[in-house]
Design an enzyme around this catalytic site. Structure first.
Site, short mmCIF file in Angstrom:
data_model
loop_
_atom_site.label_atom_id
_atom_site.label_comp_id
_atom_site.label_asym_id
_atom_site.label_seq_id
_atom_site.Cartn_x
_atom_site.Cartn_y
_atom_site.Cartn_z
N HIS A 65 -6.74 6.03 -26.29
CA HIS A 65 -8.17 6.33 -26.17
C HIS A 65 -8.40 7.60 -25.34
O HIS A 65 -7.52 8.05 -24.63
CB HIS A 65 -8.96 5.16 -25.55
CG HIS A 65 -8.59 4.83 -24.14
ND1 HIS A 65 -7.66 3.87 -23.82
CD2 HIS A 65 -9.05 5.30 -22.95
CE1 HIS A 65 -7.55 3.77 -22.51
NE2 HIS A 65 -8.38 4.64 -21.94
N HIS A 74 -10.18 10.98 -18.71
CA HIS A 74 -8.74 10.89 -18.91
C HIS A 74 -8.41 10.62 -20.38
O HIS A 74 -9.28 10.28 -21.16
CB HIS A 74 -8.10 9.81 -18.02
CG HIS A 74 -8.47 8.41 -18.35
ND1 HIS A 74 -9.53 7.75 -17.77
CD2 HIS A 74 -7.92 7.50 -19.21
CE1 HIS A 74 -9.61 6.52 -18.24
NE2 HIS A 74 -8.65 6.34 -19.13
N GLU A 108 -3.38 8.41 -18.52
CA GLU A 108 -3.14 6.97 -18.37
C GLU A 108 -2.05 6.58 -19.36
O GLU A 108 -2.07 7.04 -20.51
CB GLU A 108 -4.41 6.18 -18.66
CG GLU A 108 -4.22 4.67 -18.55
CD GLU A 108 -5.49 3.89 -18.91
OE1 GLU A 108 -5.54 2.70 -18.58
OE2 GLU A 108 -6.41 4.45 -19.53
#
Length: 134
Positions: A7, A79, A130
Site C-alpha cells: 500500500h 510511507h 514499511e
C-alpha cells in the site's frame, strides 16, 4: 527481498472527506475506519485492483501523524509498504547493510494483523518504508 507493493499511505487532515473523495469522486471501494492504538492512527483502506491506499488520521495526542500534519497541513504521502516473506530475515539483512530500523527493531502487529517494521527515510531517498510480512 521485497515483494509486492502492499500500500501507499497518505496522511489526511479530514478522514471522512478523504474517504468520500475516493468513494464518490474516484469510485473506489472504501473500507470502514479502524483504530490502531499501538500505532497512534485511525486508518481507512482503499482497495484498488493492484494495491491499496491507506488513509492515515491521528489517534491520540502522541500520534506520529499529528506531527506530520503540522508540517504538512494539507496532508500528503506518508510511507510506502512492501511485502516480505520473512520480516526478521529482512530486518537482519537490512541492518547488516546499514539500514536503520525505527523503534525497538522488533516487529509490531500492523493494521492487517501481520508483523510490520519501519525503515528510516534517510536511508531510502527520503521515503519512510514499511515492511509487512505476508
Amino acid at each position: 527481498m521485497i515483494g509486492r507493493l502492499n500500500h501507499v499511505a497518505i496522511a489526511v487532515p479530514d478522514l471522512e472527506a478523504a474517504s468520500a473523495q475516493y468513494r464518490d469522486t474516484l469510485g473506489a471501494k472504501v473500507n470502514p475506519p479502524q483504530d490502531e492504538p499501538d500505532h497512534g492512527v485511525t486508518v481507512v483502506f482503499i482497495e484498488l485492483p493492484n494495491t491499496k491506499i491507506e488513509l492515515l488520521y491521528p489517534l491520540g495526542e502522541n500520534s506520529p501523524i499529528a506531527g506530520f500534519l503540522e508540517k504538512n497541513p494539507a496532508g500528503g504521502i506518508h510511507h510506502i509498504c512492501y511485502e516480505v516473506d520473512d520480516i526478521l530475515a529482512a530486518r537482519d539483512r537490512l541492518k547488516e547493510q546499514g539500514a536503520r530500523v525505527l523503534g525497538s527493531g522488533e516487529p509490531k502487529i500492523g493494521a492487517h494483523g501481520k508483523p510490520v517494521l519501519f525503515l528510516h527515510p534517510k536511508d531510502f531517498n527520503g521515503c519512510l518504508v514499511e515492511l509487512e510480512q505476508v
